[in-house]
Design an enzyme around this catalytic site. Structure first.
Site, PDB file in Angstrom:
ATOM      1  N   LYS A   1      25.869  87.079  53.691  1.00 42.27           N
ATOM      2  CA  LYS A   1      24.876  86.715  52.666  1.00 42.27           C
ATOM      3  C   LYS A   1      24.450  85.263  52.861  1.00 42.27           C
ATOM      4  O   LYS A   1      24.808  84.355  52.116  1.00 42.27           O
ATOM      5  CB  LYS A   1      25.432  86.969  51.262  1.00 42.27           C
TER       6      LYS A   1
ATOM      7  N   GLU B   1      16.839  97.899  54.509  1.00 39.19           N
ATOM      8  CA  GLU B   1      17.095  97.655  53.080  1.00 39.19           C
ATOM      9  C   GLU B   1      15.889  96.961  52.483  1.00 39.19           C
ATOM     10  O   GLU B   1      14.911  96.681  53.171  1.00 39.19           O
ATOM     11  CB  GLU B   1      18.367  96.825  52.905  1.00 39.19           C
TER      12      GLU B   1
ATOM     13  N   LEU C   1      23.070  94.142  54.143  1.00 39.27           N
ATOM     14  CA  LEU C   1      24.068  93.482  53.289  1.00 39.27           C
ATOM     15  C   LEU C   1      24.903  94.553  52.594  1.00 39.27           C
ATOM     16  O   LEU C   1      24.344  95.520  52.056  1.00 39.27           O
ATOM     17  CB  LEU C   1      23.353  92.629  52.237  1.00 39.27           C
TER      18      LEU C   1
HETATM   19  N1  PDD Z   1      20.153  89.952  46.661  1.00 39.75           N
HETATM   20  N2  PDD Z   1      20.319  93.457  50.328  1.00 39.75           N
HETATM   21  C1  PDD Z   1      19.828  92.201  50.321  1.00 39.75           C
HETATM   22  C2  PDD Z   1      19.097  91.722  51.516  1.00 39.75           C
HETATM   23  C3  PDD Z   1      20.026  91.379  49.189  1.00 39.75           C
HETATM   24  O1  PDD Z   1      19.548  90.124  49.196  1.00 39.75           O
HETATM   25  C4  PDD Z   1      20.713  91.896  48.066  1.00 39.75           C
HETATM   26  C5  PDD Z   1      20.967  91.073  46.834  1.00 39.75           C
HETATM   27  C6  PDD Z   1      21.198  93.213  48.125  1.00 39.75           C
HETATM   28  C7  PDD Z   1      21.973  93.818  46.986  1.00 39.75           C
HETATM   29  O2  PDD Z   1      23.270  93.285  46.901  1.00 39.75           O
HETATM   30  P1  PDD Z   1      24.044  93.202  45.514  1.00 39.75           P
HETATM   31  O3  PDD Z   1      24.071  94.583  44.976  1.00 39.75           O
HETATM   32  O4  PDD Z   1      25.378  92.711  45.880  1.00 39.75           O
HETATM   33  O5  PDD Z   1      23.267  92.267  44.621  1.00 39.75           O
HETATM   34  C8  PDD Z   1      20.997  93.961  49.274  1.00 39.75           C
HETATM   35  C9  PDD Z   1      20.363  89.046  45.530  1.00 39.75           C
HETATM   36  C10 PDD Z   1      20.412  89.717  44.209  1.00 39.75           C
HETATM   37  C11 PDD Z   1      19.317  87.942  45.630  1.00 39.75           C
HETATM   38  O6  PDD Z   1      19.087  87.510  46.763  1.00 39.75           O
HETATM   39  O7  PDD Z   1      18.780  87.515  44.615  1.00 39.75           O
END
Ligand code: PDD
Length: 285
Positions: free
Chosen positions: A148, A180, A205
């Site tokens: 991330k 995604e 991710l």
């Molecule tokens: N983003 N894929 C990507 C590329 C993301 O940036 C995110 C989350 C997810 C979902 O992951 P999670 O369920 O753990 O939030 C998948 C966050 C919310 C953001 O960048 O604001």
């Protein structure tokens, strides 16, 4: 009201929340982040988010200059100081400030740690009721999307293109296979009722919302199959949706201007959103 933010050991008003121009987050996007949802003043899925943070840091040899217990206390303090009822906490860790040089600075350089709150309606959310439109774009990111990282320029461009097209998210794809969303994981429900999302790998991710949803859906007898799907499959899907900590289960009602199903949130998506709210969000703490 001005927010209280956390910067390197201190709670400061947002107008005083500053980091150096030499910070490697600024110069090289040399950092990682997390976004953890807050509902009713409680953190949703906090421990898995922090497990993922440590994993991201480990992959990049970043260190946190505080204990896991201290980090939790900072999250809770920010909720209290900002009287945050619903929204999220953004956390970023960078390799700290040092004169510009690509290779890592010496071990005396301390990581930068910043956190701030963002108020947002998550449970009663207009988009969650109506669904959102998405566009599709080629996935031009690097090959370690499991980390991330704050290097989000591809997503910035994808989501800006979505906004310009009147959509709220962009689904990225490689040679026609969906990876995604710009800031979410992507799913379809096929005409014969199978719920599909891409398996975990370096290509996406590992979403925390995704993993909780797969678990609670299974407990309710709904199996989410982890297998790649194509844009062609998405265009003929019965339903589509995204998951993220910033939107939970978000129905997708159009892809590239073509309605998904009847152009309204479908029954499987609506049920999954409710299961997630009942089983994961209500149990937060
Ligand atoms: N983003 N894929 C990507 C590329 C993301 O940036 C995110 C989350 C997810 C979902 O992951 P999670 O369920 O753990 O939030 C998948 C966050 C919310 C953001 O960048 O604001």
């Amino acid at each position: 009201m001005s927010r209280i933010c956390y910067v390197n050991g201190r709670f400061v008003k947002e107008e005083n929340a500053k980091v150096s121009i030499f910070d490697r987050g600024f110069l090289f996007a040399d950092g990682v982040y997390e976004v953890t949802a807050v509902v009713g003043g409680r953190l949703v899925d906090y421990e898995p988010h922090i497990d993922r943070l440590y994993r991201s840091m480990g992959e990049l040899k970043l260190t946190l200059p505080m204990s896991r217990g201290q980090l939790k206390r900072v999250h809770l303090a920010l909720i209290g100081k900002n009287a945050l009822d619903e929204g999220g906490i953004y956390l970023e860790v960078t390799r700290g400030a040092a004169d510009r040089d690509f290779a890592f600075p010496d071990a005396s350089t301390k990581s930068t740690v910043v956190l701030f709150t963002q108020a947002r309606s998550l449970v009663f959310n207009a988009d969650g009721e109506s669904g959102i439109k998405v566009i599709t774009v080629p996935d031009i990111r690097w090959q370690r999307r499991d980390i991330k990282s704050v290097a989000l320029l591809a997503q910035v461009l994808a989501k800006q293109a979505a906004r310009e097209a009147g959509a709220k998210e962009a689904w990225m794809h490689e040679n026609g296979v969906v990876t995604e969303g710009g800031s979410s994981n992507a799913y379809i429900v096929t005409q014969d009722g199978r719920i599909l999302t891409r398996p975990l790998s370096n290509a996406i991710l590992p979403g925390i919302t995704r993993s909780s949803l797969i678990r609670v859906a299974a407990e309710k007898g709904l199996r989410i199959e982890e297998r790649p799907f194509t844009l062609a499959e998405a265009f003929v899907a019965a339903e589509a949706f995204n998951t993220a900590a910033s939107s939970f289960v978000m129905p997708v009602i159009a892809i590239d201007g073509k309605p998904v199903g009847n152009g309204k949130p479908g029954p499987v998506t609506t049920r999954l959103r409710q299961i997630y709210l009942d089983e994961v969000v209500k149990g937060a703490g």
